[in-house]
Design an enzyme around this catalytic site. Structure first.
Site, PDB file in Angstrom:
ATOM      1  N   SER A  12      -3.936   0.616  -3.701  1.00 19.04           N
ATOM      2  CA  SER A  12      -3.675   1.881  -4.398  1.00 19.04           C
ATOM      3  C   SER A  12      -3.839   3.018  -3.401  1.00 19.04           C
ATOM      4  O   SER A  12      -3.126   3.067  -2.405  1.00 19.04           O
ATOM      5  CB  SER A  12      -4.614   2.018  -5.604  1.00 19.04           C
ATOM      6  OG  SER A  12      -4.287   3.174  -6.360  1.00 19.04           O
ATOM      7  N   HIS A  39       0.318   0.988  -6.225  1.00 15.51           N
ATOM      8  CA  HIS A  39       0.429   1.882  -7.379  1.00 15.51           C
ATOM      9  C   HIS A  39       1.380   3.038  -7.060  1.00 15.51           C
ATOM     10  O   HIS A  39       0.973   4.069  -6.518  1.00 15.51           O
ATOM     11  CB  HIS A  39      -0.943   2.443  -7.755  1.00 15.51           C
ATOM     12  CG  HIS A  39      -1.840   1.442  -8.396  1.00 15.51           C
ATOM     13  ND1 HIS A  39      -3.190   1.635  -8.547  1.00 15.51           N
ATOM     14  CD2 HIS A  39      -1.579   0.223  -8.949  1.00 15.51           C
ATOM     15  CE1 HIS A  39      -3.724   0.592  -9.151  1.00 15.51           C
ATOM     16  NE2 HIS A  39      -2.759  -0.282  -9.403  1.00 15.51           N
ATOM     17  N   ASP A 130      -8.381  -1.673 -10.593  1.00 14.88           N
ATOM     18  CA  ASP A 130      -7.272  -2.587 -10.842  1.00 14.88           C
ATOM     19  C   ASP A 130      -7.286  -3.667  -9.763  1.00 14.88           C
ATOM     20  O   ASP A 130      -7.542  -3.387  -8.594  1.00 14.88           O
ATOM     21  CB  ASP A 130      -5.943  -1.820 -10.809  1.00 14.88           C
ATOM     22  CG  ASP A 130      -4.771  -2.683 -11.258  1.00 14.88           C
ATOM     23  OD1 ASP A 130      -4.986  -3.633 -12.034  1.00 14.88           O
ATOM     24  OD2 ASP A 130      -3.629  -2.388 -10.837  1.00 14.88           O
TER      25      ASP A 130
END
Length: 340
Positions: A12, A39, A130
């Site tokens: 990310s 992401h 995540d």
């Protein structure tokens, strides 16, 4: 390792630089397919060109129905979850997970289910968590769990979460990860922990995901995305929440999303109060000559709405306790708006 080895990587914030560095260390002969989720939301991405230029292994944006080939890097496209089914890539516009689409957990889950012990999961730099639940799935199905060393990550929250909840096989600085992957794919490295400071998960011998059949007590929290009722369940040592539509959140991301929705609603209320104040003022001016008494009431209503708008705005702008964001000092909104 078997010839069917597959590598799934999630990143990310700070991920573009980390991925560029990792692929630059791979040799031209690298044979395993690599599937990557960064992401990027629904925004256009140039990551395929960036990674192809950075190293000898070609990178491309994945296509739905594409058969996975060795020696190729596949990237999740904007606004699509990327999963694997029977050696084929599937792209889905399913519900967001952890407020992201593409999200890392769906890819990791599918790789764990389809490849078992031939799967390698890697969690790189990023905010929030995540990838942790998905890496846990890879580990419990016999695959290899890898995370970038938190002290080496530009944004350490994702690798820190992975280390806290998954019994990692390897936790290394970014500069050593490419060499590790080469050894793993070549079968030269046994599946042994090499962490300088191993972090055991909160539970050992964790069984399959536990989804309670009923609530221990009434639970009235609703989904920030769709407003549906949420169920709480445990995934190993990870607390998660999910609605019947399919939106899922870890507890940390749930808290962040909930705060964003609360702030959005309160700011909308400020706007409505300002609009009411302006509307009442216009009505007061319109009725000034014909109905002075009514005009006075409109004026008072305008002042009341404006006064409450000021009070609500002051409340919104006060500092709020956000434990989920305390590790970095940045707001959850900033984290998602500036992932790279």
């Amino acid at each position: 390792m078997a010839a069917t080895t597959i590598i799934a990587i999630g990143a990310s914030a700070g991920g573009v630089g980390a991925l560029r560095s990792l692929v630059a260390g791979l040799p031209p002969s690298f044979s395993a397919p690599i599937l990557i989720v960064l992401h990027i939301g629904a925004h256009r991405s140039e990551l395929a060109a960036i990674l192809t230029a950075a190293g000898p292994v070609a990178a491309k944006q994945a296509h739905d129905g594409e058969k996975i080939a060795p020696g190729q890097i596949y990237l999740a496209p904007p606004d699509r979850h990327m999963i694997v089914v029977d050696g084929v890539i599937r792209l889905l516009r399913g519900p967001k997970e952890n407020c992201s689409r593409p999200a890392i957990d769906p890819l990791f889950r599918s790789v764990a289910e389809n490849y078992g012990p031939d799967a390698i999961g890697v969690v790189l730099t990023g905010n929030l968590n995540d990838g942790t639940a998905g890496l846990y799935d890879i580990k419990r199905r016999g695959g290899i769990a890898v995370a970038q060393a938190a002290h080496d990550a530009a944004y350490p929250e994702m690798p820190t979460s992975a280390a806290a909840h998954v019994q990692l096989d390897y936790c290394l600085p970014l500069a050593e990860l490419a060499g590790l992957l080469v050894k793993l794919v070549g079968g030269k490295t046994a599946k042994e922990p090499v962490m300088a400071n191993p972090i055991s998960p909160r539970e050992h011998g964790q069984g399959p995901e536990i989804v309670p059949s009923g609530f221990e007590r009434p639970f009235t929290v609703t989904c920030p995305d769709c407003g549906g009722a949420l169920k709480k369940f445990e995934h190993g040592s990870i607390i998660k929440f999910g609605c019947h539509i399919g939106h899922t959140y870890t507890a940390q991301i749930m808290a962040s999303a909930q705060f964003e929705e609360m702030e959005k609603v309160m700011r909308a209320a400020v706007r409505f109060l300002n609009e009411r104040a302006e509307f009442c003022l216009q009505m007061a001016e319109y009725s000034h000559r014909s109905e002075p008494d009514i005009s006075s009431q409109w004026h008072e209503a305008s002042k009341q709405a404006l006064d409450r708008a000021y009070k609500l705005r002051d409340l919104v702008e006060q500092d709020w306790l956000t434990p989920e964001a305390s590790t970095t000092g940045r707001s959850a909104t900033d984290k998602r708006l500036h992932p790279n």
